[in-house]
Design a protein around this motif. Structure first.
Motif, PDB file in Angstrom:
ATOM      1  N   LEU A 113       0.830  -1.209   0.000  1.00 34.21           N
ATOM      2  CA  LEU A 113       0.000   0.000   0.000  1.00 34.21           C
ATOM      3  C   LEU A 113       0.863   1.258   0.000  1.00 34.21           C
ATOM      4  CD1 LEU A 113      -2.759  -1.123   2.523  1.00 34.21           C
ATOM      5  CD2 LEU A 113      -3.146  -0.547   0.123  1.00 34.21           C
ATOM      6  N   LYS A 114       1.960   1.232   0.751  1.00 34.29           N
ATOM      7  CA  LYS A 114       2.881   2.376   0.758  1.00 34.29           C
ATOM      8  C   LYS A 114       3.506   2.574  -0.618  1.00 34.29           C
ATOM      9  CE  LYS A 114       4.277   2.105   5.638  1.00 34.29           C
ATOM     10  NZ  LYS A 114       5.406   1.780   6.555  1.00 34.29           N
ATOM     11  N   VAL A 115       3.862   1.478  -1.275  1.00 31.86           N
ATOM     12  CA  VAL A 115       4.434   1.576  -2.624  1.00 31.86           C
ATOM     13  C   VAL A 115       3.428   2.236  -3.568  1.00 31.86           C
ATOM     14  CG1 VAL A 115       5.177   0.223  -4.630  1.00 31.86           C
ATOM     15  CG2 VAL A 115       6.008  -0.381  -2.345  1.00 31.86           C
ATOM     16  N   ILE A 116       2.162   1.839  -3.454  1.00 32.97           N
ATOM     17  CA  ILE A 116       1.112   2.416  -4.316  1.00 32.97           C
ATOM     18  C   ILE A 116       0.972   3.919  -4.054  1.00 32.97           C
ATOM     19  CG2 ILE A 116      -1.364   2.415  -4.796  1.00 32.97           C
ATOM     20  CD1 ILE A 116      -1.291  -0.621  -4.123  1.00 32.97           C
ATOM     21  N   VAL A 117       0.926   4.303  -2.775  1.00 29.57           N
ATOM     22  CA  VAL A 117       0.768   5.717  -2.416  1.00 29.57           C
ATOM     23  C   VAL A 117       1.909   6.559  -2.958  1.00 29.57           C
ATOM     24  CG1 VAL A 117       0.788   7.338  -0.468  1.00 29.57           C
ATOM     25  CG2 VAL A 117      -0.637   5.279  -0.366  1.00 29.57           C
ATOM     26  N   ASN A 118       3.125   6.044  -2.868  1.00 30.42           N
ATOM     27  CA  ASN A 118       4.311   6.817  -3.259  1.00 30.42           C
ATOM     28  C   ASN A 118       4.635   6.729  -4.746  1.00 30.42           C
ATOM     29  OD1 ASN A 118       4.831   7.639  -0.590  1.00 30.42           O
ATOM     30  ND2 ASN A 118       5.844   5.709  -0.130  1.00 30.42           N
ATOM     31  N   GLY A 119       3.867   5.922  -5.493  1.00 27.08           N
ATOM     32  CA  GLY A 119       4.187   5.727  -6.902  1.00 27.08           C
ATOM     33  C   GLY A 119       3.245   6.437  -7.852  1.00 27.08           C
ATOM     34  N   ARG A 120       3.361   6.084  -9.130  1.00 26.90           N
ATOM     35  CA  ARG A 120       2.535   6.689 -10.179  1.00 26.90           C
ATOM     36  C   ARG A 120       1.812   5.630 -10.988  1.00 26.90           C
ATOM     37  NH1 ARG A 120       5.865  11.893 -12.575  1.00 26.90           N
ATOM     38  NH2 ARG A 120       6.530  12.734 -10.546  1.00 26.90           N
ATOM     39  N   PHE A 121       1.818   4.417 -10.481  1.00 27.04           N
ATOM     40  CA  PHE A 121       1.222   3.297 -11.206  1.00 27.04           C
ATOM     41  C   PHE A 121      -0.293   3.347 -11.155  1.00 27.04           C
ATOM     42  CE2 PHE A 121      -0.650  -0.940 -11.095  1.00 27.04           C
ATOM     43  CZ  PHE A 121      -0.115  -1.526 -12.231  1.00 27.04           C
ATOM     44  N   GLY A 122      -0.935   3.058 -12.288  1.00 22.68           N
ATOM     45  CA  GLY A 122      -2.378   2.894 -12.322  1.00 22.68           C
ATOM     46  C   GLY A 122      -3.155   4.192 -12.181  1.00 22.68           C
ATOM     47  N   PRO A 123      -4.486   4.083 -12.081  1.00 26.12           N
ATOM     48  CA  PRO A 123      -5.340   5.280 -11.974  1.00 26.12           C
ATOM     49  C   PRO A 123      -5.211   5.942 -10.608  1.00 26.12           C
ATOM     50  CG  PRO A 123      -6.661   3.285 -11.764  1.00 26.12           C
ATOM     51  CD  PRO A 123      -5.277   2.836 -12.134  1.00 26.12           C
ATOM     52  N   ASP A 124      -5.564   7.211 -10.546  1.00 23.59           N
ATOM     53  CA  ASP A 124      -5.456   7.978  -9.292  1.00 23.59           C
ATOM     54  C   ASP A 124      -6.251   7.348  -8.164  1.00 23.59           C
ATOM     55  OD1 ASP A 124      -3.925   9.747 -10.705  1.00 23.59           O
ATOM     56  OD2 ASP A 124      -5.480  11.279 -10.898  1.00 23.59           O
ATOM     57  N   VAL A 125      -7.377   6.707  -8.501  1.00 20.52           N
ATOM     58  CA  VAL A 125      -8.267   6.206  -7.457  1.00 20.52           C
ATOM     59  C   VAL A 125      -7.590   5.160  -6.580  1.00 20.52           C
ATOM     60  CG1 VAL A 125      -9.287   4.384  -8.904  1.00 20.52           C
ATOM     61  CG2 VAL A 125     -10.602   5.357  -7.013  1.00 20.52           C
ATOM     62  N   ILE A 126      -6.632   4.391  -7.122  1.00 16.30           N
ATOM     63  CA  ILE A 126      -6.008   3.360  -6.278  1.00 16.30           C
ATOM     64  C   ILE A 126      -5.100   4.006  -5.237  1.00 16.30           C
ATOM     65  CG2 ILE A 126      -6.150   1.665  -8.151  1.00 16.30           C
ATOM     66  CD1 ILE A 126      -3.072   1.791  -8.335  1.00 16.30           C
ATOM     67  N   ARG A 127      -4.518   5.166  -5.560  1.00 13.01           N
ATOM     68  CA  ARG A 127      -3.706   5.859  -4.551  1.00 13.01           C
ATOM     69  C   ARG A 127      -4.603   6.435  -3.449  1.00 13.01           C
ATOM     70  NH1 ARG A 127      -0.934   5.997  -9.022  1.00 13.01           N
ATOM     71  NH2 ARG A 127      -2.074   7.655 -10.070  1.00 13.01           N
ATOM     72  N   ILE A 128      -5.764   6.930  -3.839  1.00 10.87           N
ATOM     73  CA  ILE A 128      -6.718   7.430  -2.844  1.00 10.87           C
ATOM     74  C   ILE A 128      -7.141   6.291  -1.924  1.00 10.87           C
ATOM     75  CG2 ILE A 128      -8.960   8.497  -2.500  1.00 10.87           C
ATOM     76  CD1 ILE A 128      -6.910  10.342  -3.819  1.00 10.87           C
ATOM     77  N   ASP A 129      -7.487   5.145  -2.522  1.00  8.94           N
ATOM     78  CA  ASP A 129      -7.905   3.990  -1.716  1.00  8.94           C
ATOM     79  C   ASP A 129      -6.792   3.542  -0.777  1.00  8.94           C
ATOM     80  OD1 ASP A 129     -10.317   4.035  -3.001  1.00  8.94           O
ATOM     81  OD2 ASP A 129      -9.919   2.315  -4.302  1.00  8.94           O
ATOM     82  N   ALA A 130      -5.559   3.544  -1.283  1.00  9.24           N
ATOM     83  CA  ALA A 130      -4.422   3.096  -0.468  1.00  9.24           C
ATOM     84  C   ALA A 130      -4.184   4.043   0.705  1.00  9.24           C
ATOM     85  CB  ALA A 130      -3.168   2.987  -1.332  1.00  9.24           C
ATOM     86  N   VAL A 131      -4.300   5.348   0.457  1.00  7.75           N
ATOM     87  CA  VAL A 131      -4.136   6.330   1.540  1.00  7.75           C
ATOM     88  C   VAL A 131      -5.194   6.111   2.611  1.00  7.75           C
ATOM     89  CG1 VAL A 131      -4.376   8.769   2.133  1.00  7.75           C
ATOM     90  CG2 VAL A 131      -2.992   8.115   0.182  1.00  7.75           C
ATOM     91  N   GLN A 132      -6.429   5.949   2.188  1.00  7.98           N
ATOM     92  CA  GLN A 132      -7.513   5.779   3.154  1.00  7.98           C
ATOM     93  C   GLN A 132      -7.340   4.506   3.977  1.00  7.98           C
ATOM     94  OE1 GLN A 132     -10.904   6.175   0.535  1.00  7.98           O
ATOM     95  NE2 GLN A 132     -11.153   8.323   1.072  1.00  7.98           N
ATOM     96  N   GLU A 133      -6.847   3.448   3.349  1.00  5.81           N
ATOM     97  CA  GLU A 133      -6.616   2.218   4.097  1.00  5.81           C
ATOM     98  C   GLU A 133      -5.480   2.385   5.100  1.00  5.81           C
ATOM     99  OE1 GLU A 133      -7.061  -1.661   5.463  1.00  5.81           O
ATOM    100  OE2 GLU A 133      -8.406  -0.373   4.287  1.00  5.81           O
ATOM    101  N   LEU A 134      -4.426   3.070   4.707  1.00  6.64           N
ATOM    102  CA  LEU A 134      -3.314   3.315   5.631  1.00  6.64           C
ATOM    103  C   LEU A 134      -3.743   4.237   6.766  1.00  6.64           C
ATOM    104  CD1 LEU A 134      -0.363   3.661   3.090  1.00  6.64           C
ATOM    105  CD2 LEU A 134      -0.793   1.760   4.657  1.00  6.64           C
ATOM    106  N   GLN A 135      -4.637   5.162   6.493  1.00  2.64           N
ATOM    107  CA  GLN A 135      -5.198   5.994   7.568  1.00  2.64           C
ATOM    108  C   GLN A 135      -6.019   5.138   8.526  1.00  2.64           C
ATOM    109  OE1 GLN A 135      -7.377   8.950   5.324  1.00  2.64           O
ATOM    110  NE2 GLN A 135      -5.659  10.393   5.308  1.00  2.64           N
ATOM    111  N   LYS A 136      -6.803   4.248   7.965  1.00  2.00           N
ATOM    112  CA  LYS A 136      -7.639   3.375   8.795  1.00  2.00           C
ATOM    113  C   LYS A 136      -6.783   2.500   9.703  1.00  2.00           C
ATOM    114  CE  LYS A 136     -11.040  -0.370   8.341  1.00  2.00           C
ATOM    115  NZ  LYS A 136     -11.758  -1.241   7.373  1.00  2.00           N
ATOM    116  N   ARG A 137      -5.630   2.063   9.198  1.00  2.00           N
ATOM    117  CA  ARG A 137      -4.751   1.194   9.991  1.00  2.00           C
ATOM    118  C   ARG A 137      -3.840   1.981  10.928  1.00  2.00           C
ATOM    119  NH1 ARG A 137      -2.960  -3.982   6.223  1.00  2.00           N
ATOM    120  NH2 ARG A 137      -4.861  -4.108   4.975  1.00  2.00           N
ATOM    121  N   GLY A 138      -3.926   3.301  10.872  1.00  2.00           N
ATOM    122  CA  GLY A 138      -3.109   4.124  11.744  1.00  2.00           C
ATOM    123  C   GLY A 138      -1.696   4.337  11.256  1.00  2.00           C
TER     124      GLY A 138
END
Length: 550
Positions: free
Chosen positions: A321-346
C-alpha cells in the motif's frame, strides 16, 4: 555412487560381491534395464545414482521410473488429477528415488491440495538418503503459501547450498529465490552453478540482473532464451524494453519473473476468493503477491485488486500500500484507496496532507479520515414488501424523466411506516425540492441532520439548499459543525464534497472549491454532477476567477 567395483560388497547389503549379486540381476533383465536406464535419463537423480537405486530396490525402482515417466507426460499436459495416482504408486515403490515425490507434490499443489503436498514433500526429504535441492525449494514454496515464512526461508537456504543435480533443479531454486525477490542471491547461485548457460536458468539470471541495474548482463542472458521455451516471449519483451531504456509498467517499477498463473495455481486463487476459505488466505503473504501481479497484468483496472489488498491483514499488505501511495502506477483512485486504508490502519495521520500523484502531477492532498465502503448501509433493511415500494421510488428518481409526485407518494408511505428510515426521508425531500417545494423540504432536512449527524446525503442537500438561497453564513456553520464521520458510502462522500465545493466556490474560496471537487472526482470519476462542475470551473485548465453561472 555412480559406478560400483565388481568385486566390492554389493550395495544392497546382502554380503555378497556385487558381481555375483545385483550385477547378475541387472544382466538377467538387460532389456528392461536398458529401457529403464533410457527413461531414467529423464531424471538426473536416477541417472547419477542408478546403480545404488537398482541395488537397493531392484525391479521396484525400475517400475517406479516407468511410472514416473508416464505420469510426467500427463503432468506436462496439465492433467494433474490423472497424474497424481500414478505418481503415488511410484513413490510407494522406491523411497530413495525422490523424483516421483517431487512431482507428486507439484501436482497436489497445482490442484489446490496444499496440506497434502507439504506432507508428501516433507516425507520424501526425510525418507531419501540423497540430497534433494528441488524438493527443498519446492517445500519452501509450499510452506510460504501456508504462511510458514521462517521455515520456508530455512528450506530455501538449505536448497541453495546444495549442488543441483540438473538444470531443472537449478531453475527450481532460482524460481523460489525470485519469489522472495532475492536478486543478488539468485545471481550468485547461478554463477556458482554448472547450469548457468541453460535457457531456463538464463531467464532468471537475466531478470535478476535487470532488477539490479546490470543491463549488459541482463541483455546477454536473456538473449540465450530461445523461441520455443515457455518464457521466450517475456524474454523478448524485456530485451526490447532494455534496448529502449524502458522499464515494465509495474507497481514497483521492477522486472517480474513470474506470470500470475506461475505465481499461484488457479485452484488456490479460487480458494482465496471463496467465502469459505478467504479469511485464511487473507492472513498470508502470497495473497499480497497475487494482488500485485493482478495489478501488473491490468494496470488500468487495478481498483478491484487494491480493494482485495485492503482486506489482507498480513504486514506485507502495508508495504505494498505504501508503494502504491508513493508511486505513479495505475489510476489515481487506487492511490486514494491506499491512503484511506493506511489511515484506517493508523499508518498515516488522517489530519495531515499526503503527497500524491493525481491528475498528472504530484501535489499535497488532504483526504478525510473517513473509510469509504460500497456495502455501507445507513439503515436496517426494510421488510421485502416495503423494500419493493422504496426501490421503485429510487428507480423512478434516477430515471430519465422522473415522476416526482410518484417518488413523493412512495417515500411518504415508507416514512410513515418506518420513521427512522433516513434514506426514504431524504428521497422524500428530494422529490419536494424537484417540485419547487423547498419550504416543505427544509425543516425535514434540518430534522434529519439532527437525528443522523453522520448521514452526509442530508447534510449535503441542506448545504446546497442554503447556498441556492444565498444563506452562506448558515451553510458555513453547518459545514463547520459537521462531526467526524468514520465510515460512509462513497456516493454520500461525493455528494458531501460537491456540496462543500459549491459553497466554497460561491464564497470566493476557489482553491478549496477545486480541491473538494477533485477529491470527489478521485472517488467517482464518472459522476455527472462532478464533471459538470469541473467544466463550469474550467478544470484542469487555469480557472477564471469570480462566481460561476449555475
Amino acid at each position: 555412487m555412480s559406478q560400483t567395483d565388481m568385486y566390492a560388497p554389493c550395495p544392497c547389503g546382502s554380503g555378497q560381491k556385487y558381481k555375483f549379486c545385483c550385477y547378475q540381476k541387472r544382466q538377467s533383465g538387460a532389456s528392461s534395464l536398458k529401457s529403464a536406464r533410457f527413461w531414467a535419463g529423464l531424471s538426473a537423480h536416477a541417472a547419477a545414482e542408478y546403480d545404488v537405486l537398482v541395488a537397493r530396490d531392484g525391479e521396484r525402482f525400475l517400475k517406479a521410473v516407468d511410472l514416473n515417466r508416464d505420469a510426467m507426460r500427463q503432468m506436462q499436459r496439465s492433467e494433474f488429477e490423472k497424474a497424481i495416482p500414478v505418481f503415488r504408486k511410484a513413490v510407494a515403490l522406491s523411497k530413495d528415488y525422490y523424483s516421483p515425490a517431487n512431482n507428486l507434490a507439484v501436482c497436489l499443489y497445482a490442484v489446490g491440495k496444499l496440506a497434502e503436498a507439504v506432507r508428501v514433500q516433507r516425507k520424501s526429504l526425510e525418507d531419501s538418503d540423497f540430497k534433494n535441492p528441488f524438493g527443498l525449494a519446492n517445500l519452501a514454496t509450499l510452506l510460504y503459501f501456508e504462511g510458514e515464512e521462517t521455515e520456508a526461508r530455512d528450506c530455501l537456504e538449505q536448497a541453495r547450498t546444495l549442488e543441483p543435480p540438473s538444470g531443472d533443479a537449478c531453475v527450481k531454486v532460482c524460481e523460489v529465490l525470485a519469489r522472495f525477490r532475492r536478486h543478488r542471491d539468485l545471481l550468485d547461485y547461478v554463477d556458482a552453478s554448472r547450469y548457468a548457460g541453460e535457457m531456463g536458468v538464463c531467464f532468471y539470471s537475466g531478470v535478476a540482473a535487470a532488477n539490479l541495474g546490470d543491463i549488459d548482463r541482463a541483455e546477454r542472458d536473456l538473449r540465450k532464451v530461445n523461441i520455443g521455451y515457455h518464457k521466450a516471449d517475456k524474454a523478448r519483451d524485456y530485451l526490447d524494453l532494455l534496448r529502449r531504456g524502458g522499464r515494465p509498467n509495474t507497481v514497483r517499477g521492477d522486472w517480474p519473473y513470474l506470470e500470475t498463473y506461475e505465481l499461484c495455481p488457479r485452484a488456490i486463487i479460487d480458494q482465496m476468493t471463496s467465502k469459505k476459505n478467504s479469511q485464511i488466505w487473507l492472513k498470508r503473504p502470497i495473497a499480497v503477491d497475487v494482488c500485485e501481479l493482478m495489478m501488473n497484468d491490468l494496470p488500468n483496472e487495478s481498483k478491484d485488486s487494491v480493494e482485495l489488498l485492503c482486506m489482507i491483514s498480513h504486514p506485507a499488505s502495508v508495504d505494498l500500500l505504501k508503494v502504491i501511495v508513493n508511486g505513479r502506477f495505475g489510476p489515481d483512485v487506487i492511490r486514494i484507496d491506499a491512503v484511506q486504508e493506511l489511515q484506517k490502519r493508523g499508518v498515516l495521520n488522517a489530519d495531515e496532507p499526503v503527497a500524491l500523484f493525481v491528475d498528472g502531477e504530484v501535489r499535497e492532498v488532504k483526504l478525510t479520515g473517513c473509510q469509504l465502503n460500497s456495502d455501507f448501509q445507513f439503515v436496517d433493511p426494510l421488510p421485502p414488501e416495503w423494500e419493493e415500494v422504496y426501490f421503485a421510488s429510487v428507480e423512478e428518481a434516477h430515471g430519465p424523466d422522473p415522476d416526482w409526485a410518484f417518488v413523493e407518494s412512495s417515500c411518504r408511505r415508507v416514512m410513515e411506516a418506518f420513521p427512522e428510515h433516513h434514506s426514504a426521508r431524504f428521497n422524500y425531500c428530494a422529490a419536494l425540492r424537484n417540485q419547487n417545494r423547498e419550504d416543505e423540504a427544509e425543516p425535514i432536512l434540518w430534522d434529519l441532520v439532527k437525528r443522523a449527524p453522520d448521514y452526509l446525503f442530508a447534510r449535503a442537500a441542506l448545504v446546497q439548499l442554503l447556498v441556492d438561497q444565498d444563506r452562506l453564513k448558515e451553510a458555513g456553520k453547518l459545514i463547520d459543525t459537521t462531526p467526524e464521520v468514520k465510515e460512509t458510502h462513497p456516493a454520500a462522500m461525493v455528494a458531501w464534497l460537491l456540496a462543500q465545493s459549491e459553497y466554497h466556490d460561491v464564497s470566493g474560496d476557489e482553491d478549496i472549491a477545486d480541491e473538494m471537487l477533485l477529491q470527489a472526482l478521485e472517488i467517482d470519476p464518472d459522476n455527472p454532477r462532478a464533471n459538470q462542475l469541473c467544466e463550469d470551473y474550467g478544470l484542469p485548465a487555469p480557472r477564471k476567477r469570480g462566481k460561476r453561472k449555475r
